[in-house]
Each structure stands twice: as structure tokens, then as C-alpha cells.
Design an enzyme around this catalytic site. Sequence first.
Site, PDB file in Angstrom:
ATOM      1  CG  HIS A  70       0.845  -6.363   4.963  1.00 17.50           C
ATOM      2  ND1 HIS A  70       1.523  -7.559   4.932  1.00 17.50           N
ATOM      3  CD2 HIS A  70       0.454  -6.135   3.679  1.00 17.50           C
ATOM      4  CE1 HIS A  70       1.566  -8.030   3.698  1.00 17.50           C
ATOM      5  NE2 HIS A  70       0.919  -7.174   2.904  1.00 17.50           N
ATOM      6  CG  LEU A  71      -3.363  -5.766  11.215  1.00 18.38           C
ATOM      7  CD1 LEU A  71      -4.309  -6.469  12.177  1.00 18.38           C
ATOM      8  CD2 LEU A  71      -3.699  -4.285  11.104  1.00 18.38           C
ATOM      9  NE  ARG A  72       3.695  -3.453   8.035  1.00 19.19           N
ATOM     10  CZ  ARG A  72       3.932  -3.999   6.859  1.00 19.19           C
ATOM     11  NH1 ARG A  72       4.056  -5.308   6.752  1.00 19.19           N
ATOM     12  NH2 ARG A  72       4.023  -3.249   5.794  1.00 19.19           N
ATOM     13  CG  ASN A 102       4.293  -9.563   5.774  1.00 20.52           C
ATOM     14  OD1 ASN A 102       3.197  -9.286   6.253  1.00 20.52           O
ATOM     15  ND2 ASN A 102       4.876  -8.804   4.867  1.00 20.52           N
ATOM     16  CG  ASP A 160       1.191 -10.732   0.672  1.00 19.30           C
ATOM     17  OD1 ASP A 160       1.196 -10.832  -0.557  1.00 19.30           O
ATOM     18  OD2 ASP A 160       1.266  -9.648   1.268  1.00 19.30           O
ATOM     19  CG  HIS A 187       3.570 -11.923  -3.086  1.00 19.21           C
ATOM     20  ND1 HIS A 187       3.608 -10.675  -2.499  1.00 19.21           N
ATOM     21  CD2 HIS A 187       4.636 -11.951  -3.916  1.00 19.21           C
ATOM     22  CE1 HIS A 187       4.645  -9.990  -2.961  1.00 19.21           C
ATOM     23  NE2 HIS A 187       5.290 -10.743  -3.825  1.00 19.21           N
ATOM     24  CG  HIS A 240      -0.544  -7.938  -4.462  1.00 18.41           C
ATOM     25  ND1 HIS A 240       0.164  -8.841  -5.195  1.00 18.41           N
ATOM     26  CD2 HIS A 240      -0.074  -8.042  -3.191  1.00 18.41           C
ATOM     27  CE1 HIS A 240       1.027  -9.455  -4.416  1.00 18.41           C
ATOM     28  NE2 HIS A 240       0.891  -8.999  -3.188  1.00 18.41           N
ATOM     29  CG  ASP A 313      -0.718  -5.087  -0.556  1.00 17.34           C
ATOM     30  OD1 ASP A 313      -0.374  -5.436   0.589  1.00 17.34           O
ATOM     31  OD2 ASP A 313       0.002  -5.266  -1.559  1.00 17.34           O
ATOM     32  CG  HIS A 317       6.466   0.336   5.377  1.00 18.56           C
ATOM     33  ND1 HIS A 317       7.033  -0.801   5.911  1.00 18.56           N
ATOM     34  CD2 HIS A 317       5.951  -0.031   4.179  1.00 18.56           C
ATOM     35  CE1 HIS A 317       6.873  -1.817   5.070  1.00 18.56           C
ATOM     36  NE2 HIS A 317       6.204  -1.375   4.016  1.00 18.56           N
TER      37      HIS A 317
HETATM   38  O1  DOR Z   1       4.369  -3.418  -1.110  1.00 15.04           O
HETATM   39  C1  DOR Z   1       4.307  -4.419  -0.410  1.00 15.04           C
HETATM   40  N1  DOR Z   1       4.320  -4.339   0.925  1.00 15.04           N
HETATM   41  N2  DOR Z   1       4.242  -5.608  -1.000  1.00 15.04           N
HETATM   42  C2  DOR Z   1       4.331  -6.758  -0.316  1.00 15.04           C
HETATM   43  O2  DOR Z   1       4.264  -7.802  -0.902  1.00 15.04           O
HETATM   44  C3  DOR Z   1       4.526  -6.734   1.140  1.00 15.04           C
HETATM   45  C4  DOR Z   1       4.041  -5.478   1.723  1.00 15.04           C
HETATM   46  C5  DOR Z   1       4.535  -5.255   3.119  1.00 15.04           C
HETATM   47  O3  DOR Z   1       4.439  -6.170   3.945  1.00 15.04           O
HETATM   48  O4  DOR Z   1       4.995  -4.143   3.417  1.00 15.04           O
HETATM   49 ZN    ZN Z   2       1.991  -9.372  -1.543  1.00 19.71          ZN
END
Ligand code: DOR
Ligand code: ZN
Length: 432
Positions: A70-72, A102, A160, A187, A240, A313, A317
Site C-alpha cells: 500500500h502506497l498512500r 485504496n 483490497d 481480499h 493475505h 501487505d 500508517h
Molecule cells: O491491515 C490492513 N491494512 N488490511 C487491509 O486490508 C488494508 C490495509 C491498509 O490499507 O492499511
Molecule cells: Zn487486504
Amino acid sequence: MKMLLTGARIIDPAQNIDSRMDIFLENGKIAKVGVNLSKSSKSKDSDKTTKIIDLTGMILVPGLIDMHTHLREPGYEYKETIASGSAAAVAGGFTSIACMPNTNPINDNRSITEFIRRKAAEAALANVYPVGAISTDSAGLKLTEFWDLKEAGIVALSDDGQPVMNAALMRRAMEYASSLQLPVISHCEDTNLSADGLMNEGYYSTILGLHGIPGVAEEVMIARDILIAEFTGTPVHIAHVSTAGSVRLIRDAKKRGLKVTAETAPHYFTLTDEALQSYDTNFKINPPLRSKQDVVAIKEGLADGTIDVIACDHAPHGRTDKEVEFEYAANGISGLETSLGLSLNLISNKIINWPELIAKMSLNPARILNLTKGTLETGADADITVIDPQVKWTVDVQAFRSRGKNSPFHGRKMQGKAILTIVGGEIKYDDR
Ligand code: DOR
Ligand code: ZN
């Protein structure tokens, strides 16, 4: 640009290579793998401009590929940008990453896909492959424009973070995606079963008084997707995997010849829900950490090939997302910089061997995503990861390239890490 890497143990599962050799890179491609290239080809291929690096004692493998990052960016740049995530990738030994949709806005149209690719090209560190959303805004109601997204450069489809709850929509997604040779990454989570759960449902959720997420929330959706894959004759990739029941379902589906592939993440074979006793939100992820029996089953699934891929994964954050009451904390672990170190334990614990590990972290994700990568064959892109299997180090989140310092592994002692990451023949990370 020419480079000669000498003396390493070269492992390339695609060619069944596992021996001490040299490798010669030219113009961003692999020109030759062989014994004593340093002597034999000095006159022919290499010249004064050739950079020669002695890698005696090191392990050289096709560049690692993380198919679940996940790049934000766009939208949550304080958690991670495409540049900071790419830097974390190469520091973790990853030459390629596939990034989940996402973001905010969700990567559900070509302008976002193109934006991600442009930013990744500017960062010029790892190869970044966007994953497009299955449904508009990942809301689970309406399919996105798969063809348009594919033309823009996505390599897979996934909602996802959100499961596709509507089975009919998932059926259409799998049919349409398969006609475009785009893998669907599922997912698997039944949100009616997971509901307001915060951790694995079991002994520890009971004594901690936290709402549980039962393993069956994952398993019913895996069973559903396997049945849809069978009905439509299309492939599906399960993201996952975290439970023993999931491993069993996927193993049985594979035995029946279905085109089902699966990944797990290092935390699912390293940690159990017992860790939640600390209420440390760094252990909060979705799917949640499971029981000891589940961890055993995940390792069995890795060992017997049921689980094809180890994916991070990587879910970075910010402090404000994690340093809150457990209930409100965001799910996720910043994983790119600890994944290899944790996965190497599978070798020292004799669960899998070196070629198997490298296949799960490079060749298999390349095959699932249809990337012409994951091998050191002549003519392939010179994406290479060099691992020092001996070096001992301690995880320090403050040293992460990732903006996400949310790791439950801070302070953990590791053995083995990537010390040189080469992408397209250029050194992108050097920790020798
Ligand atoms: O722990 C998770 N973080 N599960 C997910 O399905 C999404 C991901 C996120 O985007 O932070
Ligand atoms: Zn996921």
C-alpha cells in the site's frame, strides 16, 4: 553501463540455478551468468568501464517482487508517498512492487493509474505496478473500466482493504478480467461475520474483552471465490491468507486443478494473537493475527506449495492513526523493510529452502502478475537483489525509509538482509 558481480551464490529458481557463479550486466539487462566470467570474459565483454563488485559470501537472486504494497499517494501522503514507499522497497530488497488501489481517490480510473506511474518514474527507485480497483470507489456496486485501466498500466485488479461482498459482481469481475489476462486479487472477508471485530476471535479475544473476527469470515469468502473460479474457469489470487481453514481450502482447490494462487504475509507465520495482550496497536491488522495452530498451518502451506507467494501487505500508517484507543486504531503493518529478514527464518527453521523462498518472493509473483521478471535469464531486466545471509541487525523503525513506523518488530533481532538492490542495471540501494 556494464557491471560484473562476482563470487556470489546465485539462486534462480526459473532456471534451476543454485551455485557459485558470476553475473554480467549490460545496458540494463542480464548479459550472462556463468563460472569465472571475471577471467574468461574480461577481454571480450567487460572493459575498463565495467564496474566489478566482489560478492563472495553473498547470495544473489532475481530482484524481489512484492505483489501487495500500500502506497498512500494520492491522498494520504503523511503515511507514505510513492517516493518514500519506493525507497522502502529497495531498502528491503524489493526491485518491484504492486500497489493496491485504496488511495484517496481510489485507483479506479486511468488518471490515477497514470499519476501513480508518473510519480514512480520520478522517484526512479523500484518498478511500481499499480493495481486497479475492481469496483468504482471500491464500493462493490459497479465494475470499473478494466480495459481502460489495463491500457493505463495496471497489472491486476483488487478492491483490497474492502472485500467484494457481491458474488455476482465478483463473478463478472473474474470473467472480464480473465479475458484481459488481468489477475484478480481477492481480499477475502465476509464483513457480516467480521463485523466490528478488532482481533482474532478466540481465547485471547475472550480474555481481553475485544470483539473477535472469526477465521470463518475469511474462509467463507475463499470458498466462494474458489467456487466462482471453478464455475467460470478463471483464475483467482487470494490475498493475505491467515487461517488453517483457508490453507486447507486452497490446498484442496489446487488438488482439483483449479487456477487458484495464494499469498501470505510474514506476520502470519511469525506472530500470534497472543501478542494483542499488550494492546499495542502495531499488532492490529486485517486479517488479524491468528492462533498458534493457524501459524503452524500457514507454515505447512508454505512448505507444500499451497501458498505460492510471500507478500508484505505493507500498510504504512501515521502516528495519529495508531496512537489512539485500540478500537479506533488503523489496521496495518509497515512491512517492506522487515519482510525479507522475517522470511529468512523459514530457511533457518527448515520450513522451506533457499530456492523455494526466492520463488515465493520473486518468480511466483512475477508469474501471477504476468511480469517478465523474477528470473536471471539472459536478456531479462537486470533487477537483482544481493543478500548477506550472515549479517545480524536489529529492526529500528526510525531507520525505516518508509514513513510508516508502525511495526510490531521494532527492536527485533534479525539475521540476513538485502545489501545491494539493482533495478534495471542501476544500483538503487547499497548497504555494503
Ligand atoms: O491491515 C490492513 N491494512 N488490511 C487491509 O486490508 C488494508 C490495509 C491498509 O490499507 O492499511
Ligand atoms: Zn487486504
